[in-house]
Design a protein around this motif. Structure first.
Motif, PDB file in Angstrom:
ATOM      1  N   SER A  81      -8.873  11.288  -4.433  1.00 52.82           N
ATOM      2  CA  SER A  81      -8.739  10.779  -3.076  1.00 52.82           C
ATOM      3  C   SER A  81     -10.092  10.445  -2.484  1.00 52.82           C
ATOM      4  O   SER A  81     -10.263   9.425  -1.802  1.00 52.82           O
ATOM      5  CB  SER A  81      -8.019  11.817  -2.201  1.00 52.82           C
ATOM      6  N   ALA A  82     -11.098  11.314  -2.748  1.00 48.69           N
ATOM      7  CA  ALA A  82     -12.447  11.039  -2.263  1.00 48.69           C
ATOM      8  C   ALA A  82     -13.037   9.790  -2.898  1.00 48.69           C
ATOM      9  O   ALA A  82     -13.839   9.084  -2.275  1.00 48.69           O
ATOM     10  CB  ALA A  82     -13.351  12.244  -2.531  1.00 48.69           C
ATOM     11  N   ALA A  83     -12.641   9.497  -4.138  1.00 49.20           N
ATOM     12  CA  ALA A  83     -13.134   8.298  -4.824  1.00 49.20           C
ATOM     13  C   ALA A  83     -12.388   7.038  -4.415  1.00 49.20           C
ATOM     14  O   ALA A  83     -12.721   5.951  -4.886  1.00 49.20           O
ATOM     15  CB  ALA A  83     -13.026   8.485  -6.333  1.00 49.20           C
ATOM     16  N   GLY A  84     -11.372   7.164  -3.552  1.00 44.76           N
ATOM     17  CA  GLY A  84     -10.629   5.995  -3.089  1.00 44.76           C
ATOM     18  C   GLY A  84      -9.490   5.579  -3.989  1.00 44.76           C
ATOM     19  O   GLY A  84      -8.966   4.468  -3.852  1.00 44.76           O
ATOM     20  N   LEU A  85      -9.078   6.443  -4.911  1.00 40.98           N
ATOM     21  CA  LEU A  85      -7.961   6.134  -5.805  1.00 40.98           C
ATOM     22  C   LEU A  85      -6.648   6.478  -5.110  1.00 40.98           C
ATOM     23  O   LEU A  85      -6.449   7.603  -4.667  1.00 40.98           O
ATOM     24  CB  LEU A  85      -8.086   6.918  -7.113  1.00 40.98           C
ATOM     25  N   THR A  86      -5.758   5.513  -5.025  1.00 45.57           N
ATOM     26  CA  THR A  86      -4.462   5.733  -4.408  1.00 45.57           C
ATOM     27  C   THR A  86      -3.443   6.137  -5.466  1.00 45.57           C
ATOM     28  O   THR A  86      -3.702   6.065  -6.673  1.00 45.57           O
ATOM     29  CB  THR A  86      -3.988   4.457  -3.699  1.00 45.57           C
ATOM     30  N   LEU A  87      -2.275   6.554  -4.998  1.00 47.88           N
ATOM     31  CA  LEU A  87      -1.222   6.926  -5.927  1.00 47.88           C
ATOM     32  C   LEU A  87      -0.808   5.746  -6.804  1.00 47.88           C
ATOM     33  O   LEU A  87      -0.522   5.916  -7.985  1.00 47.88           O
ATOM     34  CB  LEU A  87      -0.011   7.451  -5.148  1.00 47.88           C
TER      35      LEU A  87
END
Length: 254
Positions: free
Chosen positions: A57-63
């Motif tokens: 989540s911190a890296a900007g990866l979404t589900l």
């Protein structure tokens, strides 16, 4: 619109992760992966998975992004889940004709499934979110052989160029009324396409090498970046060490 895995102050978490030294991110990914491999309890693996999802989540990866990138892994894991329970001896759980699935086999398959997903998510968050050039320079800063770093950077570059060349050739074939079917003409056409793609990639590689030599390339990788290790990196490394030690100890004691 895409949303983060956790709706909690994502901007500050992303800034914190982006500010970390790339060498620390790669070392943390490797250490976390080794720690995950050593875990044997489900609850410690679930804790590691929660940490991995937080990093993602911190890296900007979404589900949606994770689902797309984990699709190939889950296909292999599905094959493992269907076969491993029938090959591990233990208390019978399910019988299908001459085959018997054991509880120990199911538990072992689930452990492997959790470990694989946690490791891949962690690598995607800490290493996969880096630019290829930044990733290669970080590997060189960590002391990896220069030829290996060269091979990695050139491979990433050539894959992109090959993809562009393939798109141009595929579009040219379709403009000439080519429509893929299950016949001999289609397979011959794809064979010529692959052959021409290899020939053009070789010619492009020779042109790139000639251009590099004209610019003074002698097989040496010069690192122009100046990484700085700050206090935040030190605290993050210490927190990582405490977390890995705590999870490993708790896994052994329970």
């Amino acid at each position: 619109m895409t949303t983060a895995l956790f709706p909690t102050d994502g901007a500050s978490a992303a800034d914190w992760l982006a500010a970390r030294d790339t060498r620390l991110r790669l070392l943390a990914a490797g250490l976390f992966a080794l720690m995950t491999l050593s875990l044997t309890q489900f609850w410690t693996l679930l804790t590691a998975g929660l940490i991995a999802l937080t990093l993602a989540s911190a890296a900007g990866l979404t589900l949606r992004m994770l689902r797309g990138r984990l699709l190939a892994l889950e296909g292999f894991m599905l094959f493992l889940l269907l076969t491993l329970p029938f090959t591990v001896p233990g208390e019978p759980l399910l019988t299908l004709g001459p085959l018997t699935a054991s509880r120990a086999g199911v538990a072992q398959a689930l452990l492997i499934l959790l470990k694989a997903n946690v490791i891949v998510i962690t690598l995607l968050a800490l290493a996969g979110s880096l630019e290829p050039v930044v990733f290669g320079h970080a590997l060189a800063r960590l002391g990896l052989p220069e030829k290996l770093v060269h091979l990695l950077l050139f491979t990433v570059r050539q894959i992109h160029l090959l993809h562009q060349e393939y798109q141009r050739m595929d579009q040219a074939m379709r403009v000439r009324a080519f429509r893929p079917r299950s016949d001999r003409h289609t397979w011959n056409s794809y064979g010529w396409l692959i052959g021409m793609l290899l020939v053009r990639s070789l010619a492009r590689a020779r042109r790139i090498m000639g251009a590099m030599r004209c610019r003074g390339f002698h097989g040496r990788l010069y690192l122009l970046d100046t990484p700085t290790w700050n206090r935040g990196d030190t605290w993050s490394a210490a927190a990582l060490g405490v977390m890995v030690t705590a999870l490993t100890t708790a896994d052994r004691l329970c």
